[in-house]
Design an enzyme around this catalytic site. Structure first.
Site, PDB file in Angstrom:
ATOM      1  N   GLU A  15       0.392  -1.433   0.146  1.00  0.00           N
ATOM      2  CA  GLU A  15       0.306   0.594  -0.003  1.00  0.00           C
ATOM      3  C   GLU A  15       1.197   1.211  -0.015  1.00  0.00           C
ATOM      4  O   GLU A  15       1.749   1.418  -0.183  1.00  0.00           O
ATOM      5  CB  GLU A  15      -1.228  -0.026   1.319  1.00  0.00           C
ATOM      6  CG  GLU A  15      -1.860  -1.057   1.354  1.00  0.00           C
ATOM      7  CD  GLU A  15      -2.720  -1.673   1.810  1.00  0.00           C
ATOM      8  OE1 GLU A  15      -4.753  -2.225   1.848  1.00  0.00           O
ATOM      9  OE2 GLU A  15      -2.502  -0.889   3.156  1.00  0.00           O
ATOM     10  N   CYS A  27       3.878   8.238   1.114  1.00  0.00           N
ATOM     11  CA  CYS A  27       4.112   7.598   2.397  1.00  0.00           C
ATOM     12  C   CYS A  27       4.376   5.944   1.494  1.00  0.00           C
ATOM     13  O   CYS A  27       3.360   5.510   0.828  1.00  0.00           O
ATOM     14  CB  CYS A  27       3.386   7.156   3.661  1.00  0.00           C
ATOM     15  SG  CYS A  27       3.714   5.956   4.547  1.00  0.00           S
ATOM     16  N   CYS A  36       6.638  -5.445  15.593  1.00  0.00           N
ATOM     17  CA  CYS A  36       6.781  -4.635  16.181  1.00  0.00           C
ATOM     18  C   CYS A  36       4.778  -5.128  16.789  1.00  0.00           C
ATOM     19  O   CYS A  36       4.561  -5.620  15.538  1.00  0.00           O
ATOM     20  CB  CYS A  36       6.998  -3.212  16.205  1.00  0.00           C
ATOM     21  SG  CYS A  36       8.044  -3.055  15.741  1.00  0.00           S
ATOM     22  N   CYS A  84      -0.550   5.478   9.807  1.00  0.00           N
ATOM     23  CA  CYS A  84      -0.095   5.066  10.251  1.00  0.00           C
ATOM     24  C   CYS A  84       0.277   4.022  11.059  1.00  0.00           C
ATOM     25  O   CYS A  84      -1.064   3.910  11.624  1.00  0.00           O
ATOM     26  CB  CYS A  84       0.967   5.507  10.957  1.00  0.00           C
ATOM     27  SG  CYS A  84       2.268   7.149  11.228  1.00  0.00           S
ATOM     28  N   CYS A 117       2.231  -2.910  15.619  1.00  0.00           N
ATOM     29  CA  CYS A 117       2.349  -2.621  13.848  1.00  0.00           C
ATOM     30  C   CYS A 117       0.864  -3.951  12.695  1.00  0.00           C
ATOM     31  O   CYS A 117       1.590  -4.987  13.045  1.00  0.00           O
ATOM     32  CB  CYS A 117       3.342  -2.211  13.351  1.00  0.00           C
ATOM     33  SG  CYS A 117       3.566  -2.195  11.615  1.00  0.00           S
ATOM     34  N   CYS A 142       6.718  -7.413   6.892  1.00  0.00           N
ATOM     35  CA  CYS A 142       8.046  -6.873   7.477  1.00  0.00           C
ATOM     36  C   CYS A 142       8.410  -8.175   8.248  1.00  0.00           C
ATOM     37  O   CYS A 142       7.459  -8.211   8.818  1.00  0.00           O
ATOM     38  CB  CYS A 142       7.184  -5.630   8.514  1.00  0.00           C
ATOM     39  SG  CYS A 142       9.091  -5.122   9.299  1.00  0.00           S
TER      40      CYS A 142
HETATM   41  N1  SAH Z   1       9.550   0.141   9.755  1.00  0.00           N
HETATM   42  C1  SAH Z   1       9.859   1.584   9.548  1.00  0.00           C
HETATM   43  C2  SAH Z   1       9.151   2.249   8.252  1.00  0.00           C
HETATM   44  C3  SAH Z   1       7.212   1.844   8.641  1.00  0.00           C
HETATM   45  S1  SAH Z   1       5.941   2.022   9.967  1.00  0.00           S
HETATM   46  C4  SAH Z   1      10.248   1.530  11.502  1.00  0.00           C
HETATM   47  O1  SAH Z   1       8.892   1.730  11.974  1.00  0.00           O
HETATM   48  O2  SAH Z   1      10.184   2.847  11.174  1.00  0.00           O
HETATM   49  C5  SAH Z   1       5.815   3.945  10.068  1.00  0.00           C
HETATM   50  C6  SAH Z   1       5.878   4.493  11.407  1.00  0.00           C
HETATM   51  O3  SAH Z   1       4.189   3.796  11.498  1.00  0.00           O
HETATM   52  C7  SAH Z   1       6.329   3.633  12.402  1.00  0.00           C
HETATM   53  O4  SAH Z   1       7.140   5.154  13.166  1.00  0.00           O
HETATM   54  C8  SAH Z   1       6.085   3.416  13.453  1.00  0.00           C
HETATM   55  O5  SAH Z   1       6.272   2.631  14.260  1.00  0.00           O
HETATM   56  C9  SAH Z   1       4.676   3.816  12.804  1.00  0.00           C
HETATM   57  N2  SAH Z   1       3.579   2.781  13.554  1.00  0.00           N
HETATM   58  C10 SAH Z   1       3.272   1.092  13.163  1.00  0.00           C
HETATM   59  N3  SAH Z   1       2.000   0.980  13.793  1.00  0.00           N
HETATM   60  C11 SAH Z   1       0.857   1.973  13.852  1.00  0.00           C
HETATM   61  C12 SAH Z   1       0.543   1.895  15.235  1.00  0.00           C
HETATM   62  N4  SAH Z   1      -0.652   0.968  15.026  1.00  0.00           N
HETATM   63  N5  SAH Z   1      -0.652   3.614  15.714  1.00  0.00           N
HETATM   64  C13 SAH Z   1       0.244   4.252  15.583  1.00  0.00           C
HETATM   65  N6  SAH Z   1       1.923   4.380  14.203  1.00  0.00           N
HETATM   66  C14 SAH Z   1       2.535   3.405  14.171  1.00  0.00           C
HETATM   67 FE1  SF4 Z   2       8.519  -3.566  10.862  1.00  0.00          FE
HETATM   68 FE2  SF4 Z   2       6.013  -1.578  11.469  1.00  0.00          FE
HETATM   69 FE3  SF4 Z   2       7.804  -2.511  13.104  1.00  0.00          FE
HETATM   70 FE4  SF4 Z   2       7.876  -0.494  11.140  1.00  0.00          FE
HETATM   71  S1  SF4 Z   2       6.610  -0.791  12.605  1.00  0.00           S
HETATM   72  S2  SF4 Z   2       9.543  -1.727  11.601  1.00  0.00           S
HETATM   73  S3  SF4 Z   2       6.906  -1.996   9.501  1.00  0.00           S
HETATM   74  S4  SF4 Z   2       6.718  -4.224  12.354  1.00  0.00           S
END
Ligand code: SAH
Ligand code: SF4
Length: 381
Positions: free
Chosen positions: A101, A114, A125, A351, A128, A121
């Site tokens: 996306e 974005c 995390c 995000c 996410c 991934c």
């Molecule tokens: N993998 C990279 C880039 C993609 S995530 C990273 O982790 O930085 C982009 C941003 O969205 C990151 O700061 C991530 O921590 C945040 N993010 C992920 N899941 C989220 C959620 N459910 N609500 C708000 N921010 C989130």
């Molecule tokens: Fe991967 Fe989501 Fe963690 Fe970014 S926030 S490193 S996309 S699992």
């Protein structure tokens, strides 16, 4: 059954994701003058052309040769969704039933795109949606820069001469960009190149959860802006939220950030610290104070992201009061702190909500589904 033509087409070289240097090397390898690269890049990235016949300043024999050997193939858009707030999301097909996306967030004169870097991934995390999907594969440089190309095309930006539809790019879509280093660097060089999209280094941001060795490597060759997904002020909590912290803990990560800044010519640059606020997990006043302390020596600004919910997650967004309290504590401690307004959440484009469709090779998504089902609270009706 596949026709012979389809087989030949599959072997064509895709020029869409080639940086200037790669394109020059490619042209030399087929016996052409390297300066042609600039002309071809302009056709692709300034005029949005994906057909060699339209490249009228190239001689006919060269056009015919390219037609035979190469192609300009953007990924296919399978769905486009528009949010009531103007945010647009594309689901892009990248083969094998996988979707990634891309999201465009218009904001006054600015348009922030974005961009995704991987199908899923591997870093998992806990908050996410992409992480929950598991991992399939890296995107190619063509698939990464193709997202910028598609977004501009979608608004007819090439024809109208208005490439300003995309003024900023953030590598914050699906995936961890530093784990797809070469392709991401190649695509970012096209974002910065005047023969590509001509964006300034301040307007191209790479966001990482902290793959320290790759961050050091990036600092050696790149000038893009850096965002770090921190989300916790101490290792105990960050280990739970961002598992890669067990390998590269906070102190090690922040030192790498400082090294990145030290390698930049421009001494006024700062790192953006991203902090997703999750109710009852990392949003207390004590967490804010601890964060202010931990970041004391790093030139940075802080971006607070209220958690965006998605199915399969038991976390919640904090109240407005809790968000304000956190923001105020950091501001009073002297940090430039912003709170990101969720955009496009009606189309799941905010995000962390990007999930696309991932044929997970790690089988993690299945484990998460089972665990989430077990953890569902029993509802009494
Ligand atoms: N993998 C990279 C880039 C993609 S995530 C990273 O982790 O930085 C982009 C941003 O969205 C990151 O700061 C991530 O921590 C945040 N993010 C992920 N899941 C989220 C959620 N459910 N609500 C708000 N921010 C989130
Ligand atoms: Fe991967 Fe989501 Fe963690 Fe970014 S926030 S490193 S996309 S699992």
């Amino acid at each position: 059954m596949e026709t012979p033509t389809a087989v030949v087409q599959q072997m064509k070289v895709n020029l869409l994701g080639m940086s200037r240097k790669k394109m020059e090397e490619y042209l030399t390898s087929i016996g052409e003058k390297p300066f042609r690269a600039q002309q071809i890049l302009k056709w692709i990235h300034h005029s949005g052309v994906d057909n060699f016949d339209e490249m009228t300043n190239l001689g006919k024999p060269l056009r015919a040769k390219l037609q035979e050997l190469a192609e300009i193939r953007p990924p296919t858009v399978v769905k486009q969704l528009d949010s009531i707030d103007g945010t647009r999301k594309w689901a892009v097909e990248v083969g094998g039933n996988n979707l990634v996306e891309t999201v465009l967030i218009p904001d006054g004169q600015r348009g922030t795109l974005c961009v995704s870097s991987q199908v899923g991934c591997s870093l998992d995390c806990s908050f996410c949606a992409t992480g929950k999907q598991g991992f399939m594969r890296d995107l190619t440089a063509s698939e990464i820069i193709g997202q910028v190309w598609l977004a501009i095309k979608s608004y007819d930006g090439f024809n109208s001469g208005n490439k300003r539809i995309v003024t900023n790019v953030v590598m914050m879509g699906m995936g961890e960009p530093l784990l797809n280093f070469d392709n991401v660097v190649e695509a970012m060089s096209l974002m910065l190149d005047d023969f590509g999209y001509g964006l300034s280094k301040r307007r191209v941001t790479l966001s990482t959860s902290g793959v320290v060795p790759m961050l050091d490597k990036l600092g050696d060759i790149s000038t893009v802006s850096l965002a770090i997904s921190l989300h916790a002020p101490n290792d105990e909590l960050r280990n739970q939220l961002v598992p890669i912290n067990k390998k590269y803990p906070i102190a090690v990560l922040l030192e790498a950030c400082q090294r990145y800044l030290d390698k930049q010519e421009d001494t006024h640059r700062v790192v953006t610290i991203e902090y997703t606020l999750i109710a009852g997990v990392n949003d207390s006043l004590d967490h804010a104070k601890e964060l202010a302390e931990v970041l004391r020596n790093l030139p940075c600004k802080i971006n607070l992201i209220p958690f965006n919910p998605f199915s399969l997650s038991n976390y919640a967004r904090p109240s407005k009061n809790a968000i304000n309290r956190f923001w105020l504590a950091l501001t009073e401690a002297g940090y430039v702190t912003t709170v990101r307004t969720p955009r496009g959440d009606d189309i799941d484009a905010a995000c962390g909500q990007l999930a696309g469709q991932v044929q997970d090779r790690t089988k993690r998504s299945e484990r998460h589904r089972q665990r989430a089902e077990l953890e569902q609270p029993i509802r009494l009706v």
